[in-house]
Scaffold this active site. Sequence first.
Site, short mmCIF file in Angstrom:
data_model
loop_
_atom_site.label_atom_id
_atom_site.label_comp_id
_atom_site.label_asym_id
_atom_site.label_seq_id
_atom_site.Cartn_x
_atom_site.Cartn_y
_atom_site.Cartn_z
N TYR A 150 35.88 36.70 47.22
CA TYR A 150 34.45 37.04 47.11
C TYR A 150 33.66 36.74 48.38
O TYR A 150 32.49 37.07 48.47
CB TYR A 150 33.82 36.27 45.94
CG TYR A 150 34.05 36.94 44.63
CD1 TYR A 150 35.33 36.98 44.09
CD2 TYR A 150 33.03 37.56 43.94
CE1 TYR A 150 35.57 37.61 42.89
CE2 TYR A 150 33.27 38.19 42.74
CZ TYR A 150 34.53 38.21 42.22
OH TYR A 150 34.76 38.83 41.03
N LYS A 220 47.14 31.53 39.91
CA LYS A 220 48.25 32.47 40.09
C LYS A 220 49.11 31.93 41.24
O LYS A 220 49.48 32.64 42.18
CB LYS A 220 47.65 33.84 40.39
CG LYS A 220 48.57 34.99 40.29
CD LYS A 220 48.80 35.49 38.89
CE LYS A 220 49.84 36.60 38.95
NZ LYS A 220 50.89 36.55 37.98
N ASP A 260 47.87 35.30 34.23
CA ASP A 260 48.21 36.40 33.32
C ASP A 260 48.64 35.86 31.96
O ASP A 260 48.27 36.41 30.91
CB ASP A 260 49.28 37.32 33.91
CG ASP A 260 50.41 36.58 34.59
OD1 ASP A 260 50.12 35.70 35.43
OD2 ASP A 260 51.57 36.83 34.27
N ASP A 284 36.15 35.59 37.00
CA ASP A 284 35.38 36.80 36.70
C ASP A 284 36.03 37.54 35.52
O ASP A 284 35.38 37.88 34.53
CB ASP A 284 35.38 37.68 37.96
CG ASP A 284 34.29 38.72 37.93
OD1 ASP A 284 33.51 38.74 36.97
OD2 ASP A 284 34.23 39.53 38.87
#
Length: 400
Positions: A150, A220, A260, A284
Amino acid sequence: MTQLIKPLPGGGLSVPERPVVPFIEGDGVGPEVTRAMRAVTDAAVEAEYGTARRIEWREVLAGGKAFEQTGQWLPEATVQALRVCLVGIKGPLTTPVGGGIRSLNVQLRQGLDLYVCQRPVRWFEGVASPVTHPERVDITVFRENTEDIYTGIEWEAGTPEATKFLRFLQTEMGVTKVRFPASSSFGVKPVSREGTERLVRAAARYAVTTGRHRLTLVHKGNIMKFTEGGFKRWGYDLLEREFADELRDGRLVVDDCIADAFLQNALLKPEAYSVVATLNLNGDYISDMLAAQVGGIGISPGANINYTTGCAVFEATHGTAPDIAGRDTVNPCSLILSAAMMLEYIGWTEAAQRIENALSQCFATGRATADLARFMPGATPLTTTAFTEALTKHIFSIEH
Ligand code: NAD
């Protein structure tokens, strides 16, 4: 006499009886949701504390209204007022379209270094949900708000900058893995130890002080070993260093989950999660998915907080909804629940609870704006004004 909220030296806030709270009305449906939010907040404070406490609202400009009046989308005076008054609230803002103009929300977050994006997600009885057991969702997300992709460090394919960056990667860094070099755009994902630590510290303190206990680090790191993997490692290091007692006696229980898998688990067994700390992009996705599980972003509150300076901006999580602006149909609950978060944040917990209870009663008796009422069997769709009046009535009538 009106006064300012101030940070206390050892942490926490000093809150006067009549604190000045700046508000940004917002664009599109902003004026309608802000009107509703102020009426409901004032009612809750009056019902709980009589004349002893009151919020002194002070409008500050941002977005279209600011541009019309000052020629600037986000005047420095607005950022300064939020910095000085410490706690403020904002309606949704249009992201001005045009070369080089950055999102006003991002500018505010970066200007005030509001490093936590905090989103509590819970279900209200009566609200339609796409999942079988929405009552099992009660999760507060702490999303890192200042780092990750971001930061906007990226270059478009074919530009001299992208070519220069590619050359640097290939010649200086020995990178050979860019699959289609000539047509690739590039982005940079900075994730730091400091950025991770302050976010994880805030999430852990929240888990301990609210008695929620369980904190899950979502990342992740299996793929992005140094950025997202760093987040996990630095997070655990910090917790072991600063929360050793709480970890030992069970006031804090920590685990981690690959992003995930988290998205799948949060649908199948949301009760396994309570407080989640995660990076900006994961946060987000996660916030919106969880919001959908309990009835959508129209009723999800949010806040951007710097837990070090105490500065906090509470906000509607939906956009300006230009398609329904001015029609008296918008659902004001996101901003109203954000105001309840704000009351909680300044320690006016009873008034916050009163808003949540009144909202529960409205939904349980089938009173909602059209966006929710159409999925609630037997519900009466109300205009924004009528819904606000019904909610205000409940606020004055409930005992708790
Ligand atoms: P949006 O949230 O404004 O609208 C998406 C859809 O949801 C629309 O159909 C809208 O009518 C509906 N909707 C949204 N909030 C609602 C509510 N409270 N009650 C009933 N229906 C509601 O998203 P968008 O259309 O992608 O964005 C419009 C503008 O808002 C853009 O300029 C965008 O940059 C801005 N935006 C601002 C924020 C913010 O200020 N926090 C967040 C998202 C988008």
